[in-house]
Scaffold this active site. Structure first.
Site, PDB file in Angstrom:
ATOM      1  N   TYR A 142      -5.218   2.728   3.257  1.00  0.00           N
ATOM      2  CA  TYR A 142      -5.425   2.910   4.702  1.00  0.00           C
ATOM      3  C   TYR A 142      -6.294   4.133   5.005  1.00  0.00           C
ATOM      4  O   TYR A 142      -6.791   4.293   6.109  1.00  0.00           O
ATOM      5  CB  TYR A 142      -4.084   3.050   5.434  1.00  0.00           C
ATOM      6  CG  TYR A 142      -3.240   1.777   5.454  1.00  0.00           C
ATOM      7  CD1 TYR A 142      -3.709   0.590   4.917  1.00  0.00           C
ATOM      8  CD2 TYR A 142      -1.978   1.782   6.021  1.00  0.00           C
ATOM      9  CE1 TYR A 142      -2.936  -0.558   4.920  1.00  0.00           C
ATOM     10  CE2 TYR A 142      -1.190   0.626   6.036  1.00  0.00           C
ATOM     11  CZ  TYR A 142      -1.682  -0.538   5.481  1.00  0.00           C
ATOM     12  OH  TYR A 142      -0.911  -1.674   5.488  1.00  0.00           O
ATOM     13  N   LYS A 191       1.981  -2.351  -8.341  1.00  0.00           N
ATOM     14  CA  LYS A 191       1.301  -3.538  -8.888  1.00  0.00           C
ATOM     15  C   LYS A 191       0.573  -3.076 -10.144  1.00  0.00           C
ATOM     16  O   LYS A 191      -0.655  -3.219 -10.275  1.00  0.00           O
ATOM     17  CB  LYS A 191       0.352  -4.109  -7.817  1.00  0.00           C
ATOM     18  CG  LYS A 191      -0.215  -5.474  -8.136  1.00  0.00           C
ATOM     19  CD  LYS A 191       0.789  -6.591  -8.081  1.00  0.00           C
ATOM     20  CE  LYS A 191       0.147  -7.901  -8.509  1.00  0.00           C
ATOM     21  NZ  LYS A 191       1.136  -8.962  -8.777  1.00  0.00           N
ATOM     22  N   ASP A 223       5.168  -8.130  -5.675  1.00  0.00           N
ATOM     23  CA  ASP A 223       5.436  -9.535  -5.342  1.00  0.00           C
ATOM     24  C   ASP A 223       6.893  -9.885  -5.642  1.00  0.00           C
ATOM     25  O   ASP A 223       7.572 -10.558  -4.853  1.00  0.00           O
ATOM     26  CB  ASP A 223       4.467 -10.476  -6.084  1.00  0.00           C
ATOM     27  CG  ASP A 223       4.142 -10.024  -7.500  1.00  0.00           C
ATOM     28  OD1 ASP A 223       4.586  -8.928  -7.896  1.00  0.00           O
ATOM     29  OD2 ASP A 223       3.454 -10.759  -8.228  1.00  0.00           O
ATOM     30  N   ASP A 247       4.347  -0.566   4.152  1.00  0.00           N
ATOM     31  CA  ASP A 247       4.131  -1.122   5.487  1.00  0.00           C
ATOM     32  C   ASP A 247       4.697  -2.542   5.531  1.00  0.00           C
ATOM     33  O   ASP A 247       5.482  -2.913   6.418  1.00  0.00           O
ATOM     34  CB  ASP A 247       2.612  -1.133   5.740  1.00  0.00           C
ATOM     35  CG  ASP A 247       2.255  -1.461   7.177  1.00  0.00           C
ATOM     36  OD1 ASP A 247       3.170  -1.608   7.993  1.00  0.00           O
ATOM     37  OD2 ASP A 247       1.055  -1.581   7.461  1.00  0.00           O
ATOM     38  N   ASP A 251       8.714  -3.786   7.017  1.00  0.00           N
ATOM     39  CA  ASP A 251       8.844  -4.760   8.108  1.00  0.00           C
ATOM     40  C   ASP A 251       9.694  -5.949   7.672  1.00  0.00           C
ATOM     41  O   ASP A 251      10.539  -6.442   8.420  1.00  0.00           O
ATOM     42  CB  ASP A 251       7.471  -5.260   8.565  1.00  0.00           C
ATOM     43  CG  ASP A 251       6.973  -4.491   9.779  1.00  0.00           C
ATOM     44  OD1 ASP A 251       7.384  -3.322   9.916  1.00  0.00           O
ATOM     45  OD2 ASP A 251       6.207  -5.052  10.570  1.00  0.00           O
TER      46      ASP A 251
END
Ligand code: NAD
Length: 357
Positions: A142, A191, A223, A247, A251
């Site tokens: 980001y 990852k 994942d 992020d 959520d």
């Protein structure tokens, strides 16, 4: 002890829900012998109206001079047509950056009395869950280099992810410290089978783990973590991860609890000063009607006691009071669903929580 708290009520339901949290903190102060001193500062739309900008310098100064910050919510239709730079929400990024808050803590806890509100099957959440996601907040993709260029197939866009050892270490320490205050179990999500930043992340986390021998540590690929959260959220205590993975996963986790009005959050930096706020917005549709659920803000105040002031017993006291109120079947309108329960107001919910402290 004396604690100075900057109070940023903000817009919409912000004043109502922060008033609840202030009342709860004052009751805790009276019961445990602490003094919480609240100084209000403007932020968001109300600051635009009164002072012409969403984050006045006086607010930033006031927060920097305080021991911690309690925030309601900002924004509303009145300010929706302002340009991006001038919008109330711009103040949130501004205050986080001014206070150097690089750690975001988002607990997702399913209160037993609200089991029916979770979208997961009853048998999956039969034992409830109580997990904490520690998300890196100021680095990664980001904040990396981005842009457009001409590639093999013509115009393309790119974003880059970079993480320094220093950035990983500081979020890693925050996560291990949080785990030490909970069930002492930490999973780092990355990852590392694909991304170089994840390989550095994992190597650094493993090194840090040696300094926290009491914490049971493990790694998961992102994942798999997304899948495990819906398969069995009860397996997790603390999860630490990068900005983008955090992020998305936070959520996902928050939705498992069923109601946005219940979810607290904390943003922390390298000092004990933090900023504590509900994850929901200013709910303009119910503002000023005494309908809001104050629990997310009350639980944010509990996080302040735990993470900024080291007052775990006091934080437990608030969380247990909320639990008992829910066990008694007391619900604000967002929590009643199809239960047939007559909802109570924001102030009645606050009074019920106070009566349990
Ligand atoms: P929202 O979270 O304010 O509201 C979404 C829905 O949830 C609404 O129906 C609202 O009534 C309900 N809701 C939210 N909090 C509740 C509570 N405590 N009790 C009962 N019901 C609750 O999101 P939105 O409607 O998309 O945004 C409204 C404004 O808030 C916008 O201006 C947005 O930019 C801003 N916003 C601010 C923050 C923040 O201050 N951190 C976060 C998100 C959105």
């Amino acid at each position: 002890m004396n604690y100075r708290i900057a109070l940023l009520k903000g817009d919409g339901i912000g004043p109502e829900i922060t008033e609840s949290a202030v009342a709860v903190l004052e009751r805790i102060g009276a019961r445990f012998g602490h003094h919480f001193q609240f100084t209000p500062y403007m932020i968001g739309g109300c600051a635009i109206d009164a002072q012409g900008e969403p984050l006045p310098a006086q607010t930033v100064r006031g927060c920097l001079e305080s021991d911690s910050v309690l925030l309601g919510a900002v924004g509303g239709p009145k300010w929706d047509d302002l340009p991006g730079e001038k919008r109330p929400e711009k103040a949130l990024l501004g205050i986080r950056s001014a206070l150097g808050l690089y750690t975001n803590l988002r607990p997702a806890k399913l209160f037993p009395a609200l089991r029916g509100a979770s979208p997961l099957r009853a048998e999956t959440v039969a034992a409830g869950f109580d997990l904490l996601i520690v998300r890196e907040l100021t680095g990664g993709i980001y904040f990396g280099d981005r842009g457009y260029r001409t590639g093999k197939y013509g115009e393309e866009a790119y974003d880059t992810e970079a993480y320094s050892v220093t950035e990983i270490e500081r979020i890693g320490h925050a996560a291990f410290r949080a785990a030490m205050q909970r069930q002492k179990r930490l999973v780092s999500v990355d990852k590392a089978n694909v991304l170089e930043t994840s390989r550095l992340w994992r190597k650094t986390m493993h090194r840090l783990a040696e300094s926290y021998p009491e914490v049971e540590y493990g790694d998961l690929f992102v994942d798999n973590a997304a899948m495990q959260l819906v398969r069995n959220p009860g397996q997790f205590d603390v999860i630490v991860t990068s900005n983008m993975f955090g992020d998305i996963l936070s959520d996902e986790a928050s939705q498992l609890t069923g109601s946005i009005g219940m979810l607290a959050s904390a943003s922390l930096g390298s000092t004990t000063r933090g900023m504590y706020e509900p994850i929901h917005g200013s709910a303009p549709d119910i503002a000023g009607k005494d309908l809001a659920n104050p629990i997310a803000t009350v639980l944010s105040a509990a996080m302040m006691l735990r993470y900024s002031f080291g007052l775990s017993a006091e934080a437990d006291c608030i969380e247990q009071a909320v639990n008992r109120v829910l066990e008694r079947g007391i619900r604000t309108a967002d929590l009643t669903g199809d239960t047939g329960i007559e909802p109570v107001s924001c102030s009645a919910m606050t009074a019920a929580i106070l009566s349990e402290i």
